[in-house]
Design a protein around this motif. Structure first.
Motif, mmCIF file in Angstrom:
data_model
loop_
_atom_site.group_PDB
_atom_site.id
_atom_site.type_symbol
_atom_site.label_atom_id
_atom_site.label_comp_id
_atom_site.label_asym_id
_atom_site.label_seq_id
_atom_site.Cartn_x
_atom_site.Cartn_y
_atom_site.Cartn_z
ATOM 1 N N MET A 1 0.836 -1.181 0.000
ATOM 2 C CA MET A 1 0.000 0.000 0.000
ATOM 3 C C MET A 1 0.874 1.234 0.000
ATOM 4 O O MET A 1 1.952 1.247 0.545
ATOM 5 C CB MET A 1 -0.862 0.026 1.252
ATOM 6 C CG MET A 1 -2.119 -0.722 1.157
ATOM 7 S SD MET A 1 -3.223 -0.100 2.426
ATOM 8 C CE MET A 1 -4.707 -0.477 1.603
ATOM 9 N N ASN A 2 0.307 2.250 -0.561
ATOM 10 C CA ASN A 2 1.022 3.507 -0.626
ATOM 11 C C ASN A 2 0.250 4.551 0.176
ATOM 12 O O ASN A 2 -0.389 5.428 -0.381
ATOM 13 C CB ASN A 2 1.175 3.929 -2.085
ATOM 14 C CG ASN A 2 2.109 5.105 -2.228
ATOM 15 O OD1 ASN A 2 2.843 5.432 -1.300
ATOM 16 N ND2 ASN A 2 2.072 5.735 -3.385
ATOM 17 N N THR A 3 0.249 4.421 1.482
ATOM 18 C CA THR A 3 -0.414 5.395 2.341
ATOM 19 C C THR A 3 0.649 6.143 3.124
ATOM 20 O O THR A 3 1.735 5.633 3.388
ATOM 21 C CB THR A 3 -1.394 4.727 3.325
ATOM 22 O OG1 THR A 3 -0.687 3.773 4.111
ATOM 23 C CG2 THR A 3 -2.517 4.032 2.582
ATOM 24 N N SER A 4 0.309 7.342 3.515
ATOM 25 C CA SER A 4 1.285 8.157 4.229
ATOM 26 C C SER A 4 1.532 7.592 5.624
ATOM 27 O O SER A 4 0.655 6.980 6.231
ATOM 28 C CB SER A 4 0.788 9.596 4.341
ATOM 29 O OG SER A 4 -0.240 9.680 5.313
ATOM 30 N N PRO A 5 2.731 7.792 6.143
ATOM 31 C CA PRO A 5 3.029 7.345 7.503
ATOM 32 C C PRO A 5 2.108 7.976 8.545
ATOM 33 O O PRO A 5 1.764 7.338 9.538
ATOM 34 C CB PRO A 5 4.480 7.780 7.714
ATOM 35 C CG PRO A 5 5.047 7.881 6.340
ATOM 36 C CD PRO A 5 3.911 8.314 5.458
ATOM 37 N N ILE A 6 1.672 9.199 8.309
ATOM 38 C CA ILE A 6 0.772 9.859 9.266
ATOM 39 C C ILE A 6 -0.570 9.136 9.300
ATOM 40 O O ILE A 6 -1.124 8.869 10.372
ATOM 41 C CB ILE A 6 0.601 11.352 8.925
ATOM 42 C CG1 ILE A 6 1.928 12.075 9.157
ATOM 43 C CG2 ILE A 6 -0.518 11.979 9.741
ATOM 44 C CD1 ILE A 6 1.947 13.508 8.708
ATOM 45 N N ALA A 7 -1.114 8.813 8.125
ATOM 46 C CA ALA A 7 -2.388 8.088 8.072
ATOM 47 C C ALA A 7 -2.262 6.729 8.738
ATOM 48 O O ALA A 7 -3.158 6.297 9.476
ATOM 49 C CB ALA A 7 -2.850 7.936 6.623
ATOM 50 N N GLN A 8 -1.165 6.045 8.489
ATOM 51 C CA GLN A 8 -0.942 4.748 9.118
ATOM 52 C C GLN A 8 -0.863 4.886 10.632
ATOM 53 O O GLN A 8 -1.400 4.055 11.370
ATOM 54 C CB GLN A 8 0.335 4.115 8.576
ATOM 55 C CG GLN A 8 0.232 3.691 7.131
ATOM 56 C CD GLN A 8 1.542 3.145 6.588
ATOM 57 O OE1 GLN A 8 2.452 2.812 7.344
ATOM 58 N NE2 GLN A 8 1.638 3.051 5.263
#
Length: 121
Positions: A1-8
């Motif tokens: 997945m390509n989600t931002s570290p903040i969202a994770q």
């Protein structure tokens, strides 16, 4: 997945705070969606149950209630209706039936839902 570290991190924090349960993490929002969906369906029942040709679905979940009407609901009629009554939902026409796409999220108030399904007058 390509989600931002903040969202994770936000999702991870919510899961940690709720014993790794998405249901527990989203319980308040789920109840708001259920409440608003019940209000929409109950409002349609109260106003249109005895109107021949008018029907709607009662979804088990999701965001949208589809309403069928006994007349041709084309784009021109829906534009006129939107200008005149300013519905809280989005209405689209296809094949002579209308779909009221009413967001049932927590952001809608009881008053907004009532206005969206109120009879004109």
């Amino acid at each position: 997945m390509n989600t931002s570290p903040i969202a994770q991190a936000v999702v991870g924090g919510a899961l940690l705070e709720n014993a790794y349960s998405l249901d527990a993490a989203n319980g308040r929002e789920q109840e708001a969606y259920r409440r608003n969906l019940r209000q929409v369906v109950d409002g349609l029942e109260a106003r249109f149950a005895n109107c021949p040709g008018v029907s709607w679905n009662t979804p088990a979940g999701g965001f949208f209630v589809s309403v069928t009407v006994p007349f041709t609901a084309d784009d021109d009629l829906l534009e006129l209706s939107a200008r005149r009554y300013r519905p809280a939902g989005v209405i689209s026409a296809a094949g002579g039936w209308a779909t009221l796409r009413m967001p049932t999220g927590a952001a809608l108030s009881v008053l907004m839902i009532e206005r969206a399904i109120a009879l004109p007058g």
